[in-house]
Scaffold this active site. Sequence first.
Site, PDB file in Angstrom:
ATOM      1  N   THR A   1       2.252   0.180  -4.729  1.00 43.69           N
ATOM      2  CA  THR A   1       0.843  -0.207  -4.709  1.00 43.69           C
ATOM      3  C   THR A   1      -0.002   0.602  -5.691  1.00 43.69           C
ATOM      4  O   THR A   1       0.297   1.768  -5.961  1.00 43.69           O
ATOM      5  CB  THR A   1       0.270  -0.007  -3.283  1.00 43.69           C
TER       6      THR A   1
ATOM      7  N   TYR B   1      -1.451   5.746   3.311  1.00 41.29           N
ATOM      8  CA  TYR B   1      -0.723   4.542   2.884  1.00 41.29           C
ATOM      9  C   TYR B   1      -0.220   4.738   1.445  1.00 41.29           C
ATOM     10  O   TYR B   1       0.975   4.622   1.168  1.00 41.29           O
ATOM     11  CB  TYR B   1      -1.630   3.312   2.996  1.00 41.29           C
TER      12      TYR B   1
END
Length: 327
Positions: free
Chosen positions: A117, A141
């Site tokens: 990501t 995350y």
Amino acid sequence: MQHVLVTGGAGYIGSHACKALKAAGYVPVTFDSFVTGWRQAVKYGPVEEGDLLDRARVDEVFATWKPVAVMHFAAISLVGEAMKIPGKYWRNNVLGSLNLIEAACAAGVKKFVFSSTCATYGEHDNVVLDESTPQEPLNAYGASKRAIEDILRDFAASDGLEHVIFRYFNVAGADPDGEVGEFHRPETHLIPLMLDAIDGKRDALTVFGTDYDTPDGTCIRDYVHVCDLVDAHVLGLKWLEEGKGNRVFNLGTGDGFSVREVIDQSRVVTNREVPYNEGPRRAGDAVKLVSGSTRAEEELGWRPTRSKMQTMIADAWRWHQAGHYDE
Ligand code: UDP
């Protein structure tokens, strides 16, 4: 037929990847815990239920299917939650991925495509985010995904694990044939929440922060259509099959849209008012995440065809109106 193990194959991106893999002549084997995945989304190949934290179960699945490669999508991915419960992200994402990587190497499966990501980059004022931008994630995350990238590099050195890492920007849209689409529980993403608000299925959207240092005060993101994104994964698999080696690719279009611009475009596409109000910033959000890289186009030959904002919203809207999966 060549099998590809697809973790998270019952999720939003994983289910679209299974469709693309099948179309490319592979048999996608979905491995999913069904905590957030949908049984109705598994349409393109066999399914194995299990948790990546259960190493024996992962070994069993490798032994059963003898996949030629792994596409690893399974993860929890909510920035807001990651700020509150970081341990859940380190345990599920990092330990689960470590099990998977070790099991793949033990089974002799040396081709690995990983879903990372742009959240691994963190905040970089006025810097173009390309693959060499320092990774300084703002939340657990992004940190968990960065750690998995490091694990892949270590196993490449120790075990010859060949890997392609894709750093996604914001994924949106749905299969234009309406077979699969985006449906999260809980839903936290901008476009599906907005479509629900337009449809009266939930309360007005809250815009998280209007005082950012951007032209209209709201955060800017680079949105990419899920079908274009998974096409890149098939190209990534072919890249590994051709022995081209370990590589990181950003997957974004290079066009940034503010939250207000997404709202405006949704009004145009749906021809409906978007009920929204303005709220405080969401912890962990970067001001601007836009890809500054054309590496995927140049090296993989990736050609996004559906990543125009209006196309993404139109595809998501069509899927939304058709009724999602039944709960
Ligand atoms: N956002 C918002 N309201 C919402 C959900 C998201 O204003 O209810 C904003 C969020 O702050 C971010 C952008 O929309 O700037 C995209 O957020 P999303 O959660 O869809 O993806 P993320 O960028 O967190 O991966």
